[in-house]
Design a protein around this motif. Structure first.
Motif, PDB file in Angstrom:
ATOM      1  N   ALA A  16      34.046 -36.835   2.047  1.00 13.62           N
ATOM      2  CA  ALA A  16      33.821 -35.399   2.162  1.00 13.62           C
ATOM      3  C   ALA A  16      34.203 -34.675   0.875  1.00 13.62           C
ATOM      4  O   ALA A  16      33.568 -33.707   0.478  1.00 13.62           O
ATOM      5  CB  ALA A  16      34.619 -34.846   3.341  1.00 13.62           C
ATOM      6  N   THR A  19      31.284 -34.976  -1.465  1.00  9.44           N
ATOM      7  CA  THR A  19      30.097 -34.183  -1.128  1.00  9.44           C
ATOM      8  C   THR A  19      30.409 -32.696  -1.057  1.00  9.44           C
ATOM      9  O   THR A  19      29.566 -31.862  -1.374  1.00  9.44           O
ATOM     10  CB  THR A  19      29.531 -34.641   0.219  1.00  9.44           C
ATOM     11  N   HIS A  21      30.559 -30.657   1.263  1.00  4.06           N
ATOM     12  CA  HIS A  21      29.678 -29.862   2.116  1.00  4.06           C
ATOM     13  C   HIS A  21      30.474 -29.214   3.239  1.00  4.06           C
ATOM     14  O   HIS A  21      31.488 -29.739   3.677  1.00  4.06           O
ATOM     15  CB  HIS A  21      28.583 -30.751   2.708  1.00  4.06           C
ATOM     16  N   ALA A  22      29.993 -28.089   3.703  1.00  6.13           N
ATOM     17  CA  ALA A  22      30.625 -27.430   4.829  1.00  6.13           C
ATOM     18  C   ALA A  22      30.167 -28.094   6.115  1.00  6.13           C
ATOM     19  O   ALA A  22      29.047 -28.602   6.209  1.00  6.13           O
ATOM     20  CB  ALA A  22      30.254 -25.946   4.841  1.00  6.13           C
ATOM     21  N   GLY A  23      31.040 -28.117   7.090  1.00  5.52           N
ATOM     22  CA  GLY A  23      30.706 -28.727   8.365  1.00  5.52           C
ATOM     23  C   GLY A  23      30.976 -27.782   9.514  1.00  5.52           C
ATOM     24  O   GLY A  23      31.536 -26.698   9.338  1.00  5.52           O
ATOM     25  N   HIS A  52      33.260 -23.436   6.495  1.00 10.58           N
ATOM     26  CA  HIS A  52      32.860 -24.178   7.682  1.00 10.58           C
ATOM     27  C   HIS A  52      32.345 -23.242   8.779  1.00 10.58           C
ATOM     28  O   HIS A  52      32.602 -22.042   8.761  1.00 10.58           O
ATOM     29  CB  HIS A  52      34.041 -24.989   8.220  1.00 10.58           C
ATOM     30  N   ASP A 308      30.559 -34.470   6.851  1.00  7.18           N
ATOM     31  CA  ASP A 308      30.775 -33.015   6.843  1.00  7.18           C
ATOM     32  C   ASP A 308      31.601 -32.577   8.057  1.00  7.18           C
ATOM     33  O   ASP A 308      32.527 -31.765   7.945  1.00  7.18           O
ATOM     34  CB  ASP A 308      29.432 -32.277   6.839  1.00  7.18           C
ATOM     35  N   LYS A 311      35.165 -33.720   7.571  1.00  8.82           N
ATOM     36  CA  LYS A 311      35.873 -32.886   6.595  1.00  8.82           C
ATOM     37  C   LYS A 311      36.289 -31.573   7.241  1.00  8.82           C
ATOM     38  O   LYS A 311      37.427 -31.098   7.045  1.00  8.82           O
ATOM     39  CB  LYS A 311      34.955 -32.613   5.392  1.00  8.82           C
ATOM     40  N   ALA A 312      35.408 -30.966   8.034  1.00  7.83           N
ATOM     41  CA  ALA A 312      35.741 -29.714   8.727  1.00  7.83           C
ATOM     42  C   ALA A 312      36.917 -29.927   9.674  1.00  7.83           C
ATOM     43  O   ALA A 312      37.834 -29.092   9.765  1.00  7.83           O
ATOM     44  CB  ALA A 312      34.522 -29.194   9.492  1.00  7.83           C
TER      45      ALA A 312
END
Length: 415
Positions: A16, A19, A21-23, A52, A308, A311-312
């Motif tokens: 995560a 990357t 990225h938002a999750g 997120h 993602d 990670k969130a």
């Protein structure tokens, strides 16, 4: 089912991070009253600041029974939320089923073993690994009182159950409800355990942690049930099925003198613009000033797919223990931070009293887990106790001796 994938978390964090990225994180909880909703919205805002998406899954019901029913159906269907409000021995039950994910990497980064009292961190772990994040520590054995009602009734605020039984008839005669109460099983159990706690933390622990049959059948337990039944004379006719926060509003509005309820009730006073020590006062439940029944709210993290989403989820766990959320959430909720050494300046006198009592009772043996709020026993035993307690409270014909026998039998059968 799979057991907890302990290597998954570290991998998820590294992937995560790459990357970035938002999750989305879906959170199942039962924080739905005014003070509670304001509290959880703080966490939602912090997650959105991280980029997120927060998917709120609120299931009303102060004791969480409805939320747990929904969670079980989602889990059985193979679609649990990313996070759910779970606490106490229930965390172990979900861990045994293999649903929870490992938070050790987040915990190590945030020094959770250092910033959390051991009694808190132990509850957050399954098989020695963190799987949940604590948002607060509640003191359950509180009494909330409207001083103006006592003044009008011409009586003092009781500090023992004997004093309660002396002043309650006078409060009733003055036209007020002595005890604001909601006739729901978990509220009955909250009142019942406060009366039991007045017999001392050793008695309480033997009965509701050790489940000692001799204690459950003792003369002291008969006395606890007897005192508990007397409370029926001092609640109003409309108590059956009432939500806890509606009972709190009776004290806020001056219709009732007192409520026995955990410190989440303070969030309702705060939301109504009332000031501690002025518009209302907080005392330990009668006879329990040296004890502290704790209820720790926590969010357990379920295994989810996708970097993602993972990670969130890890960011959610991290944010829960950061000082900003711990302070803001607990100011709204009425509880005290789970995290040690937090600044106290924004907290009121009731919170200071709770913080002092938490630390003091942890060294004297007076710190005990709340049976009524899922911290002392598993859900099967708790349900058995609930049934006996609430049936006795609502059955005029059942004697205290009969209730004690039913309690001992029910606990033994559910172990």
């Amino acid at each position: 089912m799979k057991k907890i994938a302990f290597g998954l978390s570290t991998l998820a964090i590294s992937v995560a991070a790459a990357t970035a990225h938002a999750g989305e994180v879906e959170v199942l909880h039962w924080w739905t009253s005014g003070g509670e909703a304001a509290s959880i919205n703080v966490l939602k805002g912090l997650m959105e600041e991280e980029g997120h998406t927060w998917k709120d899954f609120a299931v009303a019901g102060g004791g969480g029974e409805s939320a747990m029913t929904v969670l079980k159906s989602r889990a059985i269907a193979g679609n649990p939320p990313a996070s759910a409000q779970i606490k106490g021995p229930t965390i172990q039950e979900w861990g045994d089923l293999g649903f929870l994910t490992n938070l050790d990497a987040v915990a190590k980064q945030g020094d959770w073993d250092v910033v959390l009292p051991q009694v808190v961190s132990d509850v957050m772990k399954y098989d020695g690994h963190y799987v949940a994040a604590p948002v607060n520590v509640h003191r359950v054995n509180w009494m909330w009182a409207n001083p103006e009602v006592f003044k009008k009734a011409g009586v003092g605020i009781p500090t023992t159950w004997e004093q309660f039984l002396e002043v309650a008839p006078k409060i009733k005669a003055a036209g007020f409800t002595p005890l604001a109460h909601g006739g729901q099983a978990w509220q009955d159990a909250t009142l019942f355990e406060a009366i039991a706690l007045a017999k001392g933390p050793q008695f309480y622990s033997a009965a509701f942690v050790g489940l000692d049959e001799q204690t459950l059948r003792s003369a002291d337990m008969v006395d606890v049930f007897s005192t508990f039944k007397k409370m029926r004379d001092y609640v109003d006719a409309g108590f059956s099925g009432r939500d806890w926060n509606v009972a709190t509003s009776m004290v806020i509005n001056g219709d009732a003198a007192m409520q026995i309820m955990g410190d989440w009730a303070k969030g309702e006073f705060t939301a109504a613009g009332k000031k501690a020590g002025v518009d209302y006062v907080c005392y330990p439940a009668p006879g329990t000033s040296e004890s502290f029944t704790f209820n720790i709210d926590s969010l357990a993290m379920f295994q989810v797919d996708g970097a993602d989403a993972q990670k969130a989820q890890q960011d959610l766990a991290r944010l829960i223990l950061e000082p900003e959320f711990q302070e803001t959430f607990n100011l709204n909720k009425g509880s005290i931070p789970a995290r040690l050494n937090m600044p106290r300046d924004k907290f009121d006198s009731c919170a200071h009293s709770s913080m002092d009592a938490f630390l003091a009772s942890s060294t004297t043996g007076g710190l005990v887990p709340s049976m009524a709020h899922g911290m002392a026993v598993n859900s099967m035993v708790q349900g058995a106790i609930y049934d006996v307690v609430t049936n006795y409270f609502n059955d005029d014909a059942m004697t205290a001796e009969q209730a004690v026998d039913k309690l001992a039998r029910a606990v033994k059968a559910s172990m």
